[in-house]
Design a protein around this motif. Sequence first.
Motif, PDB file in Angstrom:
ATOM      1  N   TYR A 151     -27.531 -25.910 173.129  1.00 46.53           N
ATOM      2  CA  TYR A 151     -28.135 -26.208 171.831  1.00 46.53           C
ATOM      3  C   TYR A 151     -27.236 -27.061 170.937  1.00 46.53           C
ATOM      4  N   LEU A 152     -25.941 -27.102 171.233  1.00 50.11           N
ATOM      5  CA  LEU A 152     -25.018 -27.817 170.361  1.00 50.11           C
ATOM      6  C   LEU A 152     -25.332 -29.303 170.286  1.00 50.11           C
ATOM      7  N   GLY A 153     -25.819 -29.865 171.381  1.00 51.29           N
ATOM      8  CA  GLY A 153     -26.123 -31.294 171.380  1.00 51.29           C
ATOM      9  C   GLY A 153     -27.336 -31.649 170.551  1.00 51.29           C
ATOM     10  N   ALA A 154     -28.202 -30.676 170.306  1.00 48.87           N
ATOM     11  CA  ALA A 154     -29.415 -30.917 169.512  1.00 48.87           C
ATOM     12  C   ALA A 154     -29.656 -29.698 168.627  1.00 48.87           C
ATOM     13  N   PRO A 155     -28.908 -29.562 167.537  1.00 49.68           N
ATOM     14  CA  PRO A 155     -28.987 -28.355 166.699  1.00 49.68           C
ATOM     15  C   PRO A 155     -30.387 -28.049 166.171  1.00 49.68           C
ATOM     16  N   LEU A 156     -31.188 -29.078 165.901  1.00 49.82           N
ATOM     17  CA  LEU A 156     -32.527 -28.827 165.370  1.00 49.82           C
ATOM     18  C   LEU A 156     -33.416 -28.097 166.369  1.00 49.82           C
ATOM     19  N   SER A 157     -33.070 -28.187 167.659  1.00 45.98           N
ATOM     20  CA  SER A 157     -33.873 -27.503 168.666  1.00 45.98           C
ATOM     21  C   SER A 157     -33.751 -25.983 168.550  1.00 45.98           C
ATOM     22  N   ILE A 158     -32.767 -25.519 167.783  1.00 43.80           N
ATOM     23  CA  ILE A 158     -32.613 -24.077 167.584  1.00 43.80           C
ATOM     24  C   ILE A 158     -33.857 -23.486 166.925  1.00 43.80           C
ATOM     25  N   ILE A 159     -34.471 -24.237 166.017  1.00 40.77           N
ATOM     26  CA  ILE A 159     -35.634 -23.724 165.304  1.00 40.77           C
ATOM     27  C   ILE A 159     -36.944 -24.045 166.018  1.00 40.77           C
ATOM     28  N   ASP A 160     -36.873 -24.741 167.136  1.00 41.79           N
ATOM     29  CA  ASP A 160     -38.080 -25.071 167.893  1.00 41.79           C
ATOM     30  C   ASP A 160     -38.377 -23.926 168.855  1.00 41.79           C
ATOM     31  N   ILE A 161     -39.103 -22.929 168.367  1.00 40.32           N
ATOM     32  CA  ILE A 161     -39.329 -21.713 169.145  1.00 40.32           C
ATOM     33  C   ILE A 161     -40.430 -21.888 170.198  1.00 40.32           C
ATOM     34  N   ARG A 162     -40.955 -23.102 170.329  1.00 39.88           N
ATOM     35  CA  ARG A 162     -41.968 -23.319 171.352  1.00 39.88           C
ATOM     36  C   ARG A 162     -41.408 -23.157 172.755  1.00 39.88           C
ATOM     37  N   ASP A 163     -40.073 -23.205 172.889  1.00 42.42           N
ATOM     38  CA  ASP A 163     -39.488 -23.074 174.218  1.00 42.42           C
ATOM     39  C   ASP A 163     -39.493 -21.642 174.729  1.00 42.42           C
ATOM     40  N   GLY A 164     -39.818 -20.676 173.861  1.00 46.07           N
ATOM     41  CA  GLY A 164     -39.916 -19.289 174.303  1.00 46.07           C
ATOM     42  C   GLY A 164     -38.586 -18.619 174.545  1.00 46.07           C
ATOM     43  N   GLY A 165     -37.534 -19.053 173.854  1.00 50.03           N
ATOM     44  CA  GLY A 165     -36.212 -18.488 174.063  1.00 50.03           C
ATOM     45  C   GLY A 165     -35.922 -17.339 173.110  1.00 50.03           C
ATOM     46  N   TRP A 166     -35.915 -16.101 173.640  1.00 50.97           N
ATOM     47  CA  TRP A 166     -35.673 -14.917 172.824  1.00 50.97           C
ATOM     48  C   TRP A 166     -34.790 -13.946 173.595  1.00 50.97           C
ATOM     49  N   ASN A 167     -34.047 -13.137 172.854  1.00 52.29           N
ATOM     50  CA  ASN A 167     -33.232 -12.085 173.445  1.00 52.29           C
ATOM     51  C   ASN A 167     -33.785 -10.756 172.939  1.00 52.29           C
ATOM     52  N   LEU A 168     -34.575 -10.099 173.768  1.00 49.21           N
ATOM     53  CA  LEU A 168     -35.280  -8.885 173.353  1.00 49.21           C
ATOM     54  C   LEU A 168     -34.337  -7.760 172.931  1.00 49.21           C
ATOM     55  N   PRO A 169     -33.295  -7.428 173.703  1.00 44.13           N
ATOM     56  CA  PRO A 169     -32.414  -6.330 173.269  1.00 44.13           C
ATOM     57  C   PRO A 169     -31.765  -6.586 171.914  1.00 44.13           C
ATOM     58  N   VAL A 170     -31.321  -7.824 171.671  1.00 48.29           N
ATOM     59  CA  VAL A 170     -30.706  -8.141 170.391  1.00 48.29           C
ATOM     60  C   VAL A 170     -31.732  -8.014 169.262  1.00 48.29           C
ATOM     61  N   GLY A 171     -32.948  -8.463 169.509  1.00 53.41           N
ATOM     62  CA  GLY A 171     -33.991  -8.365 168.497  1.00 53.41           C
ATOM     63  C   GLY A 171     -34.324  -6.926 168.141  1.00 53.41           C
ATOM     64  N   LEU A 172     -34.452  -6.074 169.153  1.00 53.38           N
ATOM     65  CA  LEU A 172     -34.739  -4.659 168.889  1.00 53.38           C
ATOM     66  C   LEU A 172     -33.588  -4.003 168.127  1.00 53.38           C
ATOM     67  N   ALA A 173     -32.356  -4.335 168.517  1.00 57.29           N
ATOM     68  CA  ALA A 173     -31.200  -3.781 167.818  1.00 57.29           C
ATOM     69  C   ALA A 173     -31.200  -4.214 166.353  1.00 57.29           C
TER      70      ALA A 173
END
Length: 269
Positions: free
Chosen positions: A68-90
């Motif tokens: 993500y470092l090469g394209a920081p704006l892609s961090i907010i592009d959640i269309r890629d489906g990138g999530w960490n379920l355990p971290v989210g639940l915590a």
Amino acid sequence: MSGALQLGPLLLPFPLLLVVASALIALALGRWLGREAAADAERAVWRALMAGLVLSRLGFVYEYRSLYLGAPLSIIDIRDGGWNLPVGLAGAWLYALHAARRSPSLRRPLYGALAAGTALLVGGTSLLALRGPQGPALPDLTFASLEGERVRLRDFGGRPTVVNLWATWCPPCRREMPVLQQAQAERPEVNFVFLNQGEAAAHVRGWLQSEGLTLKNVLLDPPRQASAYFRQQGYPTTLFFDRQGRLVAVRVGELSAATLAQRLGRLSP
């Protein structure tokens, strides 16, 4: 073997539907339990869910931060489906603990609502993982390449194989192509197969040239027999097979470099 629910032109992946259902149940239960306890639990549940959502995304981004470092704006592009379920639940539960400590009347409705949502999400995710993609291994289907050769899909067995079902009219297909091209160049131990659905060779060749894309294993499927075989109606759909030719993951929707790396990690070495 579809990994999503088709509603007209809308394609809803089952994991997304599970997250939405879990959140709605948590909110509904929080409202109901909050009335009994005379506490505004629904607002607290909503904030807990938002904390979990943000931290789930940040957890995934941190895990694949180099991509993500090469394209920081892609961090907010959640269309890629990138999530960490355990971290989210915590994150959701940490917020709940904090809120309940500040306002003890929230404890029962907030904990009850989050427990129900968590149970549904974890249970559903586990069932989807145990069920796995329901479909055959690399099938014995034959397609024409852009060079006019006949290529049998099963012949790609013996190495991890990624089969991308795509079309030039599909915006997310076009957006993810550079990511797949780079992965094909960087991961020679993996077969990448680009199986165009429903378009003629001249049109596909012209589009690839206009976009400056140089891809190996571009195959043509004018009657969309692969879509019928794998029971997929939406594009892009990317299927991940291990070296034994077993289907181990399906991504319905656009891939980023990070979500592609995540799924490639599930293939046997």
